[in-house]
Design a protein around this motif. Structure first.
Motif, PDB file in Angstrom:
ATOM      1  N   PRO A  15      33.023 -40.884  46.549  1.00  0.00           N
ATOM      2  CA  PRO A  15      31.788 -41.271  47.249  1.00  0.00           C
ATOM      3  C   PRO A  15      30.570 -41.172  46.323  1.00  0.00           C
ATOM      4  CG  PRO A  15      33.096 -39.767  48.583  1.00  0.00           C
ATOM      5  CD  PRO A  15      33.723 -39.770  47.215  1.00  0.00           C
ATOM      6  N   TYR A  16      29.690 -42.141  46.457  1.00  0.00           N
ATOM      7  CA  TYR A  16      28.429 -42.103  45.716  1.00  0.00           C
ATOM      8  C   TYR A  16      27.476 -41.143  46.402  1.00  0.00           C
ATOM      9  CZ  TYR A  16      23.771 -43.618  44.181  1.00  0.00           C
ATOM     10  OH  TYR A  16      22.488 -43.647  43.714  1.00  0.00           O
ATOM     11  N   VAL A  17      26.898 -40.210  45.643  1.00  0.00           N
ATOM     12  CA  VAL A  17      25.946 -39.236  46.182  1.00  0.00           C
ATOM     13  C   VAL A  17      24.599 -39.533  45.539  1.00  0.00           C
ATOM     14  CG1 VAL A  17      25.367 -36.802  46.456  1.00  0.00           C
ATOM     15  CG2 VAL A  17      27.778 -37.532  46.461  1.00  0.00           C
ATOM     16  N   ALA A  18      23.706 -40.132  46.316  1.00  0.00           N
ATOM     17  CA  ALA A  18      22.415 -40.573  45.768  1.00  0.00           C
ATOM     18  C   ALA A  18      21.622 -39.418  45.166  1.00  0.00           C
ATOM     19  CB  ALA A  18      21.611 -41.262  46.860  1.00  0.00           C
ATOM     20  N   ALA A  19      21.716 -38.239  45.768  1.00  0.00           N
ATOM     21  CA  ALA A  19      20.941 -37.089  45.289  1.00  0.00           C
ATOM     22  C   ALA A  19      21.373 -36.650  43.889  1.00  0.00           C
ATOM     23  CB  ALA A  19      21.071 -35.928  46.273  1.00  0.00           C
ATOM     24  N   ASP A  20      22.618 -37.015  43.504  1.00  0.00           N
ATOM     25  CA  ASP A  20      23.125 -36.632  42.179  1.00  0.00           C
ATOM     26  C   ASP A  20      22.920 -37.714  41.128  1.00  0.00           C
ATOM     27  OD1 ASP A  20      24.011 -34.281  43.345  1.00  0.00           O
ATOM     28  OD2 ASP A  20      26.058 -35.017  43.663  1.00  0.00           O
ATOM     29  N   ASP A  21      22.319 -38.828  41.508  1.00  0.00           N
ATOM     30  CA  ASP A  21      22.165 -39.956  40.597  1.00  0.00           C
ATOM     31  C   ASP A  21      21.067 -39.659  39.576  1.00  0.00           C
ATOM     32  OD1 ASP A  21      21.846 -42.403  39.324  1.00  0.00           O
ATOM     33  OD2 ASP A  21      22.104 -43.565  41.154  1.00  0.00           O
ATOM     34  N   ASN A  22      21.469 -39.507  38.324  1.00  0.00           N
ATOM     35  CA  ASN A  22      20.512 -39.219  37.253  1.00  0.00           C
ATOM     36  C   ASN A  22      20.381 -40.394  36.286  1.00  0.00           C
ATOM     37  OD1 ASN A  22      23.040 -39.012  36.102  1.00  0.00           O
ATOM     38  ND2 ASN A  22      22.464 -37.351  34.698  1.00  0.00           N
ATOM     39  N   VAL A  23      20.494 -41.624  36.821  1.00  0.00           N
ATOM     40  CA  VAL A  23      20.468 -42.795  35.952  1.00  0.00           C
ATOM     41  C   VAL A  23      19.148 -42.909  35.186  1.00  0.00           C
ATOM     42  CG1 VAL A  23      19.609 -44.388  37.729  1.00  0.00           C
ATOM     43  CG2 VAL A  23      21.007 -45.261  35.840  1.00  0.00           C
ATOM     44  N   GLY A  24      18.063 -42.404  35.747  1.00  0.00           N
ATOM     45  CA  GLY A  24      16.795 -42.439  35.032  1.00  0.00           C
ATOM     46  C   GLY A  24      16.860 -41.656  33.731  1.00  0.00           C
ATOM     47  N   GLU A  25      17.512 -40.500  33.758  1.00  0.00           N
ATOM     48  CA  GLU A  25      17.677 -39.701  32.547  1.00  0.00           C
ATOM     49  C   GLU A  25      18.546 -40.435  31.537  1.00  0.00           C
ATOM     50  OE1 GLU A  25      19.245 -35.925  33.658  1.00  0.00           O
ATOM     51  OE2 GLU A  25      17.667 -35.518  35.134  1.00  0.00           O
ATOM     52  N   TRP A  26      19.614 -41.105  32.037  1.00  0.00           N
ATOM     53  CA  TRP A  26      20.494 -41.857  31.141  1.00  0.00           C
ATOM     54  C   TRP A  26      19.728 -42.992  30.473  1.00  0.00           C
ATOM     55  CZ3 TRP A  26      22.274 -46.883  30.748  1.00  0.00           C
ATOM     56  CH2 TRP A  26      23.385 -47.096  29.942  1.00  0.00           C
ATOM     57  N   VAL A  27      18.929 -43.714  31.249  1.00  0.00           N
ATOM     58  CA  VAL A  27      18.135 -44.815  30.691  1.00  0.00           C
ATOM     59  C   VAL A  27      17.169 -44.289  29.632  1.00  0.00           C
ATOM     60  CG1 VAL A  27      16.344 -46.510  31.212  1.00  0.00           C
ATOM     61  CG2 VAL A  27      18.335 -46.307  32.712  1.00  0.00           C
ATOM     62  N   ASP A  28      16.477 -43.195  29.940  1.00  0.00           N
ATOM     63  CA  ASP A  28      15.536 -42.620  28.970  1.00  0.00           C
ATOM     64  C   ASP A  28      16.243 -42.253  27.668  1.00  0.00           C
ATOM     65  OD1 ASP A  28      13.497 -42.890  30.806  1.00  0.00           O
ATOM     66  OD2 ASP A  28      13.541 -40.791  31.452  1.00  0.00           O
ATOM     67  N   PRO A 245      14.928 -47.067  37.951  1.00  0.00           N
ATOM     68  CA  PRO A 245      15.907 -45.990  37.754  1.00  0.00           C
ATOM     69  C   PRO A 245      15.326 -44.596  37.937  1.00  0.00           C
ATOM     70  CG  PRO A 245      15.282 -46.964  35.650  1.00  0.00           C
ATOM     71  CD  PRO A 245      14.691 -47.832  36.711  1.00  0.00           C
ATOM     72  N   HIS A 246      13.998 -44.491  37.958  1.00  0.00           N
ATOM     73  CA  HIS A 246      13.372 -43.177  38.077  1.00  0.00           C
ATOM     74  C   HIS A 246      12.906 -42.853  39.498  1.00  0.00           C
ATOM     75  CE1 HIS A 246      12.896 -44.281  33.761  1.00  0.00           C
ATOM     76  NE2 HIS A 246      13.233 -43.029  33.597  1.00  0.00           N
ATOM     77  N   GLU A 247      13.124 -43.747  40.449  1.00  0.00           N
ATOM     78  CA  GLU A 247      12.685 -43.463  41.810  1.00  0.00           C
ATOM     79  C   GLU A 247      13.639 -42.486  42.490  1.00  0.00           C
ATOM     80  OE1 GLU A 247      13.001 -46.488  44.896  1.00  0.00           O
ATOM     81  OE2 GLU A 247      14.297 -47.675  43.575  1.00  0.00           O
ATOM     82  N   ASP A 248      13.255 -42.021  43.668  1.00  0.00           N
ATOM     83  CA  ASP A 248      14.110 -41.152  44.465  1.00  0.00           C
ATOM     84  C   ASP A 248      15.260 -42.002  45.017  1.00  0.00           C
ATOM     85  OD1 ASP A 248      15.168 -39.922  46.937  1.00  0.00           O
ATOM     86  OD2 ASP A 248      13.669 -38.373  46.551  1.00  0.00           O
ATOM     87  N   HIS A 249      16.486 -41.738  44.572  1.00  0.00           N
ATOM     88  CA  HIS A 249      17.598 -42.609  44.931  1.00  0.00           C
ATOM     89  C   HIS A 249      18.062 -42.408  46.360  1.00  0.00           C
ATOM     90  CE1 HIS A 249      17.771 -44.251  40.954  1.00  0.00           C
ATOM     91  NE2 HIS A 249      17.814 -43.035  40.435  1.00  0.00           N
TER      92      HIS A 249
END
Length: 280
Positions: A15-28, A245-249
């Protein structure tokens, strides 16, 4: 060396857990390392449009080319030192923790200019001037085989590229190396799992892609229908689904929930009607 990272659920998706999505950090991180060229999310598979030409007839349908769980949800183009670095980058992407990341090298052509890039320099900062679609070029054994002499311009990919570049509707694209050169990356319980080769026994596979910028779906279909692989394979059009990618997912998922399971694109049949009407 340039690689495509293709994101999908995979066969053992969690399952995708939006609260754990750190894609903004990955992009940075990938931007700071100078390995990122361009990447984007794709609209869900309900908004895919499949284009084929068989016996001279244009066949267009709503939905993706396959019903499998391997529908692509997004992509990135990166420039890594080698496959090991590409795998390391892929393993850090949030999708690796619940789905899988396919790492595919692009073809290297002998006559390519030194330093040539798949994505033009500075492209990520360009403001879209139309609707953008990812055109997936898919090998399909049911397709028609082109003439062996290559005399038919309709079977010449370079002629298609030249025309679409001239029209300004093709922004970039390239052929991918075959599925035997694919590497699949997942992260489970803190462990990075790497597998080589095709992830599926399906005979259809993605051979390359192009990013289009057009007025609407009707023009995207017209562009796709002229591609040689419309006759020898299958074309899938997927509209981009930009997001911050940095918004609240968690908030993003709640905001987008109502439109995830519905088709927002026009019906393929209606778009084909618009193409036909424009040509009459």
């Amino acid at each position: 060396m340039e690689y495509a990272l293709l994101y999908a659920e995979g066969t053992d998706a969690l399952p995708y857990v939006a609260a754990d999505d750190n894609v903004g950090e990955w992009v940075d991180e990938v931007v700071a390392r100078g390995v990122s060229e361009f990447g984007e999310r794709l609209r869900p598979e309900q908004d895919a449009t499949t284009v084929r030409v068989r016996g001279g007839e244009l066949l267009v349908s709503d939905g993706p080319f396959t019903e499998s769980k391997e529908s692509i949800g997004g992509f990135d183009v990166i420039d890594a030192r080698d496959l090991d670095e590409a795998i390391e980058i892929a393993s850090r992407h949030p999708v690796a923790s619940f789905g899988r990341v396919e790492v595919r090298p692009f073809m290297r052509w002998p006559d390519a200019e030194p330093g040539a890039r798949i994505v033009p320099a500075g492209f990520a900062e360009r403001v879209p001037a139309g609707r953008r679609y990812l055109l997936l070029v898919i090998v399909d054994p049911t397709g028609e085989r082109p003439a062996s002499d290559g005399a038919d311009a309709d079977n010449d990919p370079e002629a298609w590229v030249t025309e679409m570049d001239g029209r300004g509707v093709r922004l970039f694209g390239e052929v991918l190396r075959g599925p035997e050169d694919a590497t699949f990356v997942r992260r489970r319980n803190g462990e990075v799992l790497v597998a080589d080769g095709p992830f599926t026994e399906a005979k259809e596979w993605i051979a390359g892609f192009d990013l289009l910028e057009v007025a609407d779906l009707a023009e995207a279909i017209e562009v796709a229908s002229k591609h040689p692989m419309a006759r020898g394979g299958t074309l899938e059009l997927r509209p981009l689904w930009p997001f911050d990618p940095h918004e609240d997912h968690t908030e993003r998922v709640e905001r987008e929930a109502a439109e995830v399971a519905v088709r927002l694109e026009p019906r393929a049949a209606d778009a084909v009607g618009a193409v036909a009407g424009a040509g009459s």
